[in-house]
Design a protein around this motif. Structure first.
Motif, mmCIF file in Angstrom:
data_model
loop_
_atom_site.group_PDB
_atom_site.id
_atom_site.type_symbol
_atom_site.label_atom_id
_atom_site.label_comp_id
_atom_site.label_asym_id
_atom_site.label_seq_id
_atom_site.Cartn_x
_atom_site.Cartn_y
_atom_site.Cartn_z
ATOM 1 N N SER A 1 0.837 -1.199 0.000
ATOM 2 C CA SER A 1 0.000 0.000 0.000
ATOM 3 C C SER A 1 0.875 1.253 0.000
ATOM 4 O O SER A 1 2.003 1.253 0.512
ATOM 5 C CB SER A 1 -0.920 0.021 1.223
ATOM 6 N N LEU A 2 0.344 2.307 -0.582
ATOM 7 C CA LEU A 2 1.073 3.576 -0.597
ATOM 8 C C LEU A 2 1.294 4.096 0.811
ATOM 9 O O LEU A 2 2.338 4.681 1.121
ATOM 10 C CB LEU A 2 0.303 4.603 -1.427
ATOM 11 N N GLU A 3 0.329 3.862 1.687
ATOM 12 C CA GLU A 3 0.443 4.331 3.075
ATOM 13 C C GLU A 3 1.591 3.631 3.791
ATOM 14 O O GLU A 3 2.356 4.258 4.532
ATOM 15 C CB GLU A 3 -0.872 4.098 3.816
ATOM 16 N N ALA A 4 1.727 2.313 3.560
ATOM 17 C CA ALA A 4 2.812 1.566 4.210
ATOM 18 C C ALA A 4 4.166 2.022 3.692
ATOM 19 O O ALA A 4 5.125 2.192 4.466
ATOM 20 C CB ALA A 4 2.620 0.073 3.978
ATOM 21 N N ALA A 5 4.262 2.215 2.394
ATOM 22 C CA ALA A 5 5.519 2.680 1.815
ATOM 23 C C ALA A 5 5.870 4.080 2.321
ATOM 24 O O ALA A 5 7.027 4.361 2.668
ATOM 25 C CB ALA A 5 5.432 2.682 0.293
ATOM 26 N N ALA A 6 4.875 4.957 2.379
ATOM 27 C CA ALA A 6 5.108 6.326 2.847
ATOM 28 C C ALA A 6 5.557 6.339 4.305
ATOM 29 O O ALA A 6 6.430 7.130 4.694
ATOM 30 C CB ALA A 6 3.845 7.166 2.680
ATOM 31 N N GLU A 7 4.993 5.467 5.114
ATOM 32 C CA GLU A 7 5.364 5.407 6.529
ATOM 33 C C GLU A 7 6.831 5.008 6.682
ATOM 34 O O GLU A 7 7.570 5.585 7.483
ATOM 35 C CB GLU A 7 4.472 4.403 7.257
ATOM 36 N N ALA A 8 7.272 4.019 5.902
ATOM 37 C CA ALA A 8 8.663 3.584 5.976
ATOM 38 C C ALA A 8 9.609 4.688 5.524
ATOM 39 O O ALA A 8 10.651 4.943 6.151
ATOM 40 C CB ALA A 8 8.855 2.334 5.113
#
Length: 235
Positions: A205-212
């Motif tokens: 997900s874009l959210e997971a990638a952005a968080e990392a």
């Protein structure tokens, strides 16, 4: 040192794209000031932060042009972080890859990451800032066996991975931390349109990638450098 991004200046290349928008949104939530270079004369209509007070858009910035990259970074005050999401993708059997196509992948992915990293490092060294740099490689860049049918793309992303590790080693004494994330397939509207029969639940997900990415760019990251973080989801 405070462990927040409040008031810190961060460059996000590719910030108007799908992943870029998610990263900019996450950084804004943490109080960062985002400087977003855009290759075109205006931001795309789908970019939701055009009028946000903490988003500074710069138009007509060609990230493969050293002079334009240096000019863009020179106007960012006290640069803390630089996140390099700009890039491209291409597939073709190896026997059909033209020299120009190979060069284009290297320019779009490896050259832009190098030029932006170099400009960011120059800025950080000039201001004595122990900042953060985050690049984006790819799963195929770490495991070239997955690069069948996309040799030029795989080579360019492998170059990004190698540069990241080499820069991290070189900059240890200055306290500048350099890392990269290596996503597999991201769950974007474009990827869903291109692969309508795929199992989207296995994608990242874009959210997971952005968080990392936001963590690697933050002062909360005190020790990770030279790390190539796999973001493979359930694939």
């Amino acid at each position: 040192m405070t462990e927040t991004l409040e008031g810190r200046h961060i460059v996000v290349t590719g910030g108007t794209g799908a992943l870029g928008g998610a990263v900019v949104g996450r950084l804004l939530e943490q109080g960062a000031i985002c400087h977003v270079p855009n290759a075109h004369a205006a931001a795309p209509q789908h970019f939701p932060f055009t009028t946000h007070d903490n988003v500074k858009l710069a138009h007509n910035v060609d990230l493969s042009d050293p002079a334009k990259v240096e000019a863009f970074y020179s106007q960012v005050p006290t640069l803390w972080g630089s996140i390099h999401l700009a890039g491209g993708f291409a597939m073709a059997p190896v026997e059909k890859i033209e020299s120009a196509s190979f060069a284009e992948m290297m320019d779009t992915n490896a050259r832009t990451a190098f030029l932006c990293s170099r400009a960011a490092i120059r800025s950080m060294l000039a201001s004595d800032t122990a900042g953060r740099i985050v690049n984006v490689t790819a799963r195929a860049g770490l495991d070239p066996r997955r690069g069948a049918g996309m040799v030029a793309y795989t080579a360019s992303k492998a170059a990004v991975a190698a540069m990241t590790v080499a820069m991290a080693e070189e900059l240890k004494a200055q306290g500048i931390l350099v890392n990269a994330v290596a996503p597999s397939t991201l769950d974007t509207p474009a990827n869903r349109a291109d692969m309508p029969d795929a199992d989207f639940t296995k994608w990242v997900s874009l959210e997971a990638a952005a968080e990392a990415i936001a963590y690697l760019a933050s002062p909360a990251n005190q020790a990770m450098s030279g790390t190539l973080v796999p973001l493979y989801g359930r694939a």
